[in-house]
Design an enzyme around this catalytic site. Structure first.
Site, PDB file in Angstrom:
ATOM      1  N   GLY A 189      -3.482   4.706   6.046  1.00  0.00           N
ATOM      2  CA  GLY A 189      -2.569   5.454   6.902  1.00  0.00           C
ATOM      3  C   GLY A 189      -2.774   6.952   6.956  1.00  0.00           C
ATOM      4  O   GLY A 189      -2.126   7.629   7.754  1.00  0.00           O
ATOM      5  N   ASP A 190      -3.694   7.494   6.133  1.00  0.00           N
ATOM      6  CA  ASP A 190      -3.856   8.956   6.139  1.00  0.00           C
ATOM      7  C   ASP A 190      -5.223   9.366   5.589  1.00  0.00           C
ATOM      8  O   ASP A 190      -5.331  10.275   4.768  1.00  0.00           O
ATOM      9  CB  ASP A 190      -2.750   9.611   5.306  1.00  0.00           C
ATOM     10  CG  ASP A 190      -2.550  11.091   5.642  1.00  0.00           C
ATOM     11  OD1 ASP A 190      -2.974  11.508   6.742  1.00  0.00           O
ATOM     12  OD2 ASP A 190      -1.974  11.808   4.813  1.00  0.00           O
ATOM     13  N   LEU A 191      -6.284   8.717   6.077  1.00  0.00           N
ATOM     14  CA  LEU A 191      -7.628   9.045   5.600  1.00  0.00           C
ATOM     15  C   LEU A 191      -8.144  10.282   6.332  1.00  0.00           C
ATOM     16  O   LEU A 191      -9.088  10.232   7.113  1.00  0.00           O
ATOM     17  CB  LEU A 191      -8.564   7.840   5.773  1.00  0.00           C
ATOM     18  CG  LEU A 191      -8.385   6.747   4.716  1.00  0.00           C
ATOM     19  CD1 LEU A 191      -9.225   5.527   5.054  1.00  0.00           C
ATOM     20  CD2 LEU A 191      -8.709   7.255   3.318  1.00  0.00           C
ATOM     21  N   ARG A 192      -7.511  11.388   6.040  1.00  0.00           N
ATOM     22  CA  ARG A 192      -7.859  12.678   6.640  1.00  0.00           C
ATOM     23  C   ARG A 192      -8.876  13.402   5.757  1.00  0.00           C
ATOM     24  O   ARG A 192      -9.191  12.977   4.645  1.00  0.00           O
ATOM     25  CB  ARG A 192      -6.610  13.532   6.832  1.00  0.00           C
ATOM     26  CG  ARG A 192      -5.966  13.921   5.522  1.00  0.00           C
ATOM     27  CD  ARG A 192      -4.896  14.962   5.721  1.00  0.00           C
ATOM     28  NE  ARG A 192      -3.687  14.412   6.313  1.00  0.00           N
ATOM     29  CZ  ARG A 192      -2.774  15.170   6.905  1.00  0.00           C
ATOM     30  NH1 ARG A 192      -2.944  16.478   7.008  1.00  0.00           N
ATOM     31  NH2 ARG A 192      -1.683  14.637   7.399  1.00  0.00           N
ATOM     32  N   ASN A 199      -7.988  14.211   2.121  1.00  0.00           N
ATOM     33  CA  ASN A 199      -7.727  13.082   1.223  1.00  0.00           C
ATOM     34  C   ASN A 199      -8.983  12.333   0.806  1.00  0.00           C
ATOM     35  O   ASN A 199      -8.893  11.231   0.257  1.00  0.00           O
ATOM     36  CB  ASN A 199      -6.737  12.107   1.879  1.00  0.00           C
ATOM     37  CG  ASN A 199      -5.327  12.675   1.925  1.00  0.00           C
ATOM     38  OD1 ASN A 199      -4.991  13.566   1.148  1.00  0.00           O
ATOM     39  ND2 ASN A 199      -4.506  12.172   2.830  1.00  0.00           N
TER      40      ASN A 199
END
Length: 355
Positions: free
Chosen positions: A215-218, A221
């Site tokens: 949900g947040d593989l930015r 991260n």
């Protein structure tokens, strides 16, 4: 969920040090703040020279212990399957997380506390990246989500976050926050994205394949280390706080949005990520048709919710980190249009460039 229900922890370095010594029986020799969104992170070093990350969750998320247990399970599960997730360190009583009553200066509140191993390297946001790096990130994102589908738990239903303002299904909820964009010409661009989402993406939602996603593989991260070939190797996957049951294409869209932000060739970056993703998990036609607007939707979420939370927490500079680049990128993509952008993302040679 309305972001006003969140209360961000603001522990002092001394409070964080005392907490680690109390819960983990560890003598702390060094403690520093790490950037974070609505939680609080610290990097610390013990007397034995080993380094760790202390994560204090915000008040609202700390109320959902079942969800936090699932996040901890996901880290452990991926690690067991050979993926570089962090390891949670148990307290002296064997707990993987501890609910602690702490006063950060605005009354005693309950926060979830976890200690994790520190992964050496730099975030990919701090590192020059090659097309090969981005291809591998896209491949990794699909591999993470594919692996998570085999994770089982009686509490897995807590990952159904249908009301989350950060879910890409909920782009229309941004209309409730647009007051923070008053007198900004970008407000009309954001509204245009919301309107196009309603007409062009919402009718296709039932065709999107779903499952558990990070949900947040930015870019903030993912930790990398340089390898011998002049590229980077992923050494760590961070921050499972947005773990949810969502659409696989959302994971790809989120990664594209953030990795394009600071890349000098943003469209090439998107193409490499798509190629890497599709080497593991092919997109269906509805997912391909929607990718452009999903990427724009995440940029809008980041800009609008970033400003909203920055007004609530003016001391947290991290909240506006994407504002400048996001504004420029969103405007550029809107000017180019879906056809031109997706033609580059799905060009046959994009995978060749990445290898």
């Amino acid at each position: 969920m309305d972001q006003s229900t969140y209360a961000r922890p603001t522990l002092s370095l001394q409070q964080a040090t005392d907490l680690v010594e109390q819960l983990y029986g560890m003598r702390v020799t060094k403690m520093t703040n790490l950037p974070s969104y609505l939680d609080q992170n610290f990097r610390l070093e013990g007397k034995d020279g080993k380094r760790y990350v202390l994560k204090i969750m915000n008040v609202e998320d700390s109320k959902n212990s079942s969800l936090l247990e699932m996040q901890t399970l996901a880290m452990s599960f991926l690690k067991q399957h050979g993926l570089p997730a962090q390891t949670v360190i148990p307290t002296t009583t064997g707990k993987l997380m501890s609910m602690e009553e702490i006063d950060c200066g605005h009354g005693v509140q309950t926060y979830c506390v976890r200690l994790m191993n520190y992964i050496a390297g730099k975030t990919i946001a701090e590192t020059p990246v090659t097309q090969k790096d981005l291809y591998e990130v896209g491949k990794l994102a699909a591999t993470v989500d594919k692996t998570l589908q085999t994770m089982d738990s009686p509490n897995i239903e807590v990952l159904q976050k249908g009301d989350s303002v950060w879910s890409l299904s909920n782009i229309p909820l941004l209309e409730e926050y647009l007051s923070v964009m008053e007198d900004d010409p970008l407000k009309d661009v954001v509204q245009a994205v919301i309107d196009k989402f309603k007409t062009d993406v919402q009718p296709k939602l039932n065709f999107f394949r779903k499952g558990v996603i990070h949900g947040d593989l930015r870019h903030h991260n993912i930790i990398v280390k340089p390898d011998d070939s002049g590229n980077n190797e992923v050494s760590g996957i961070l921050d499972f706080s947005l773990l949810m049951n969502g659409c696989f294409v959302y994971e790809l869209a989120i990664s594209i949005a953030y990795f394009m932000l600071e890349n000098p060739s943003p469209l090439d970056a998107g193409g490499a990520l798509v190629a890497g993703w599709e080497s593991i998990m092919h997109l269906n036609q509805e997912e391909k048709d929607s990718l452009f607007l999903l990427v724009l939707g995440r940029l809008c979420q980041s800009l609008v919710l970033g400003r909203y939370n920055a007004q609530k927490y003016p001391d947290n500079k991290y909240l506006l980190k994407t504002t400048k680049g996001g504004t420029e990128l969103l405007t550029k993509l809107m000017q180019m249009g879906k056809e031109e952008v997706q033609q580059k993302w799905f060009a046959p040679e994009r995978g060749v460039k990445a290898n």
